[in-house]
Each structure stands twice: as structure tokens, then as C-alpha cells.
Design an enzyme around this catalytic site. Structure first.
Site, short mmCIF file in Angstrom:
data_model
loop_
_atom_site.label_atom_id
_atom_site.label_comp_id
_atom_site.label_asym_id
_atom_site.label_seq_id
_atom_site.Cartn_x
_atom_site.Cartn_y
_atom_site.Cartn_z
N GLU A 193 42.58 35.90 35.34
CA GLU A 193 43.23 36.59 36.45
C GLU A 193 44.53 35.89 36.85
OE1 GLU A 193 40.48 37.38 39.63
OE2 GLU A 193 39.21 38.64 38.36
N GLU A 316 34.77 40.91 32.91
CA GLU A 316 34.14 40.92 34.23
C GLU A 316 33.94 42.37 34.66
OE1 GLU A 316 35.65 38.43 37.37
OE2 GLU A 316 36.26 36.85 35.97
#
Length: 512
Positions: A193, A316
Site C-alpha cells: 500500500e 488483501e
């Protein structure tokens, strides 16, 4: 007479609705393989996922373990045939310095987990422990490297430490720490991220940084087979994917990640068990948007990579709610209900049906965190509804995807509608056909008529996961409230298969 007429009208309308559920399978057109890595898991240093979940320490006298790894957890996950395990994060990955987690435990420095709860960890679970866990699980390790606060040299050293067989400083260090042979770790994530907790970077900056890291990591690997995964975008953030695909040479990138959570609202996530039907419906809207996101990112990827050499890695995904009352908010501990089973079933169907581009996925997270498959409480352990869905769906691992067309009736709530039926199908190397079906409707059963082309069906058997209410879940006092049972509501009707799906149910059929 009025009552009989009303009953006739109700039955007629119901049958019309059910008749809308039609599934067509073209077995003879099966071509693309559903990678087993779609069924991967995620283990972050977060709450009780690692400590108390996977790892209880080598001196623990209360809980059976092998080298500190919980025996009950390892056995349960081996039953799922989990193909890979992602570690150490998540946001934690970009604060983790791997050399702190090797060598004698008493000499390892402590670390404050600034992302999750602010607790101090002793680094007793590090590289050797993680790779021992993967060995016990018979699963492929997937390591997320520190790009946010680390250095190129640090990550290159880590690859050399795990993979090098030739003489080198890191090989020597590994041997000194008790591991002579290399582990040959294949899957490496370069940051996590990067647009957020991984550094709040601009896409252009991360693309250049990735190029630098990937270059030196490839050199450090020195011939070992590594698979490099770039930190991609989230949900509908296709602009990030566009910049990475445009600016990173394909020879330097094997995969690009995508994160998407089924969350009501980031400011008000809602309860994990005492949710309303409106909250359930909205959660399923978010879950079923996964397909839209995969299609959108795949279109961008196809533009730069028409041969689909770069995998889309959804490392995820899952449901995200408020934590359980009286638990540390930084530990993200939540219960797991039939709603989570609906998320899992529909999402895995989506991954299967897009297996030409989706090559890996990782449910967040394995134990005690978010949409976990296992919950533990000291010596106790239970399996969640999500665990049971993965148990049902493991038949698809490495099988060939059967092209499928689904015509579904609607699940309507107020002025909003969703497709009630989700499905995917595969054929394995033994010629066994499996069909996974999900009915997300909160109250109405669905009749599904299935046409199977390319094979002759002689017998059908099935297993089902459902419960008395969509909020149903397993507890340590009642660990078997939600569990798999045999399913006998699929019948042959001429050339078709007629299936009666209860409300909020997941069914997997085996055809012979």
C-alpha cells in the site's frame, strides 16, 4: 376462494422468480487453470494473528505445538491445502527490519508495533520461525519486503539470506543461525500500500522506486526463481495501476497487487454479528463490487500486457467490521458469521471466473484478525464459516475453469437490487466436475436450473453450508453452530440439473 387465489398468485410469482435462475456450463471449452494460489492466506503482525494464533512459543506447556507452532492450527490449515502464506504484513511490513528477527531469541531487539495497538513485540517470531511454519503447513512463503522505511540493500540481503546457496556473507550468517540449505522463497512483495501506510507515495515515485528495488533484488537472487509483486492500487483506484503498468518494464514485474475490503463505511463499519438486513445488503454490494474492480484493473493491464504475463494479485480481501466489544481496537478482532461465508463464496467465484488474470489472492487474515478462518482463545480453537467455505472450494485448486453463464434473479431490498446467484465451475485432471453456487438472498430460497454441455451426467452429490439466520456464527461454547452438511436438493431433470438453494447458502456439487 380469495385465500386460494392469493396462494396461487404467491406461488406463481415465486416460480417466475425462481425460473430466472439459469446456469449454463460448457465443459468442453475448459481451458484456463484456476491457480491454487488464489486460495492463499495473509498473516500480519497484528493483534493475535501471529502471537497466540500461529505461534505460542517453544516453551509453552499448555498448548500442544511443534517448535512453537500450534499443532491444532497447523492441522486445520493443512486440511484446507493452503497454497501460500503472506507475511509479515500489511502495514507492519514497511516498519519491519528482518535482521532484528534472526539469531538467538534472547539477543533479538524489541520493536513497538506502531500500526497495530502500539504493543511491544520481542521479535521471537522472525524469518526462521515463519519459514518453519510454512514447512509444517507445506505451503509457499510469500514475504512482503520493507520499501517504506527500509533500504534496497536490506531487502537484497534478505533474499540472499533465504535463497543463496553460493558462498556469501548472508549465506554464512544463515548457516551460523542453524539453516544450512536455502529455503528458496519464490514470492516477494516490494512494499505494501505504497499509496497509504507504505509511504503515502505518488504512483510515479513508487514506480521509479520499484524499478530500483526490482533491479537489485533480481541480482541478489542470482538465478533462484523469484516472483516480484508490485504494490498496486485498491478497489477502483485504477489510476495507480495505469502508472505502474506504463512505467515499469514487464521484465521487472511478475505481479501487481490489488486490495479490496467489504466494509460498510470506513468511518462506521458496523457490528460483526448484530447487523441488520440493510447492513448485510450493503456489505454484499461491496463484496460483489470485487468483480467490477478486477475487470477495471484488468482492462488497464491488458492495454500494456495483452499476453497476460503479469498476474493480478489480490493479496488483501475480506469483510471488515467494528472490533468485538472490550477488545483492543488495534487488534481488529471480529466474529465471523454466515455473512462472511457469503463474502467468501461470491469472491472466490469471482476469482475463479477471472483466473486468466487473477493468479493469487490472500484472505485477510488467517487467525483472530478481520475475516479469519480460525479463532483461538488460549488452548481453545474454533473454525469459522469462512473456513468451511474454503474447505468446500478447495476442489477448484489447479483445476481447469469451465466457462459459465449465469442468469440470476434479483435480491431486492428497497430500491436496490443485487444478483441473488453467484457460481463458478471447474474440471480436474480426473475429469471430475465441481460447481460452486451461492445464494446471497437473506430470506428467499432459489431454484436454479443448470445446463451442462460437453459431458453426460449420471450422478450428482453435494455439500452445503447454511444456518438458521445470516448472523449465525461459531463460539467457543458452541463451536459447531455453523458447519458443512450433505446436500441432497440437486436432482436430474432430463438434460438439466435442478437445484434448490436455501437462503444465504453455499453449495458445492460434484458431477459424475
Amino acid at each position: 376462494m380469495k385465500n386460494l387465489l392469493l396462494l396461487f398468485i404467491i406461488l406463481f410469482v415465486s416460480n417466475v422468480g425462481n425460473a430466472q435462475n439459469e446456469v449454463t456450463l460448457n465443459v468442453d471449452l475448459a481451458e484456463h487453470q484456476i491457480s491454487r494460489h488464489i486460495y492463499g492466506h495473509f498473516s500480519e503482525h497484528l493483534g493475535r494473528c501471529i502471537y497466540g494464533g500461529f505461534y505460542v512459543g517453544e516453551d509453552n506447556k499448555l498448548i500442544p505445538h511443534q517448535k512453537g507452532m500450534r499443532t491444532d492450527v497447523v492441522q486445520a490449515l493443512k486440511k484446507l491445502q493452503i497454497p501460500n502464506l503472506r507475511w509479515p504484513g500489511g502495514c507492519f511490513a514497511d516498519t519491519y527490519h528482518w535482521k532484528d528477527g534472526i539469531g538467538p531469541k534472547e539477543k533479538r531487539p524489541t520493536i513497538v508495533n506502531t500500526w497495530w495497538g502500539g504493543i511491544t513485540e520481542d521479535n521471537s517470531f522472525g524469518t526462521h520461525e515463519f519459514l518453519e511454519l510454512c514447512k509444517q503447513l507445506d505451503t509457499a512463503p510469500f514475504i512482503s519486503g520493507n520499501v517504506g522505511s527500509g533500504t534496497v540493500q536490506e531487502l537484497a540481503d534478505w533474499i540472499q539470506y533465504t535463497n543463496a546457496s553460493h558462498e556469501s556473507p548472508m549465506t554464512k550468517l544463515r548457516i551460523e543461525n542453524g539453516q544450512k540449505e536455502p529455503w528458496n522463497v519464490k514470492y516477494w512483495g516490494l512494499g505494501n500500500e505504497a499509496w497509504g501506510c507504505g509511504g503515502n507515495m505518488r504512483a510515479e515515485y513508487y514506480a521509479d522506486l520499484y524499478r530500483q528495488y526490482a533491479t537489485y533484488l533480481t541480482a541478489a537472487a542470482k538465478g533462484s526463481d523469484i516472483y516480484r509483486i508490485a504494490a498496486g492500487g485498491h478497489s477502483a483506484y485504477v489510476e495507480w495501476t495505469e502508472v505502474l503498468m506504463k512505467n515499469i518494464p514487464l521484465k521487472l514485474m511478475d505481479g501487481i497487487s490489488l486490495h479490496h475490503y467489504s466494509v460498510l463505511d470506513w468511518s462506521e463499519k458496523g457490528p460483526s454479528t448484530e447487523f441488520t438486513e440493510a447492513q448485510y445488503f450493503k456489505t454484499m454490494q461491496k463484496a460483489m463490487a470485487m468483480e467490477d474492480h478486477i475487470i477495471a484493473h484488468s482492462i488497464i493491464m491488458d492495454k500494456y500486457d495483452p499476453e497476460k504475463k503479469v498476474g493480478l494479485i489480490v493479496d488483501e480481501w475480506g469483510g471488515w467490521y467494528e472490533v468485538e466489544p472490550e477488545t483492543n481496537p488495534g487488534f481488529l478482532f471480529q466474529q465471523n458469521t454466515m455473512r462472511d461465508a457469503m463474502i467468501a463464496g461470491t469472491t472466490l467465484n469471482t476469482f475463479n471466473n477471472h483466473c486468466e488474470r487473477v493468479k493469487m489472492a490472500n484472505l485477510a487474515q488467517t487467525i483472530n484478525v478481520l475475516q479469519a478462518v480460525i479463532l483461538t482463545d488460549k488452548e481453545k480453537m474454533l473454525l469459522t464459516p469462512t473456513y468451511h467455505v474454503l474447505d468446500l472450494y478447495k476442489v477448484h485448486q489447479d483445476a481447469k475453469l469451465i466457462p459459465i453463464h449465469v442468469k440470476s434473479g434479483d435480491y431486492q431490498l428497497g430500491d436496490k437490487t443485487l444478483k441473488a446467484i453467484s457460481a463458478s465451475a471447474s474440471i480436474n485432471e480426473d475429469g471430475q466436475v465441481h460447481i460452486s453456487l451461492v445464494n446471497i438472498h437473506a430470506s428467499a430460497a432459489q431454484e436454479v436450473r443448470i445446463s451442462v454441455r460437453g459431458i453426460e451426467i449420471n450422478t450428482v452429490s453435494g455439500r452445503i453450508l447454511t444456518a438458521d439466520k445470516v448472523q449465525a456464527h461459531n463460539t467457543f461454547k458452541s463451536p459447531n453452530t455453523v458447519q458443512i452438511s450433505n446436500f441432497d436438493k440437486a436432482k436430474l431433470d432430463g438434460d438439466e440439473l435442478v437445484v434448490q438453494l436455501p437462503a444465504f447458502s453455499v453449495v458445492v456439487l460434484a458431477l459424475k
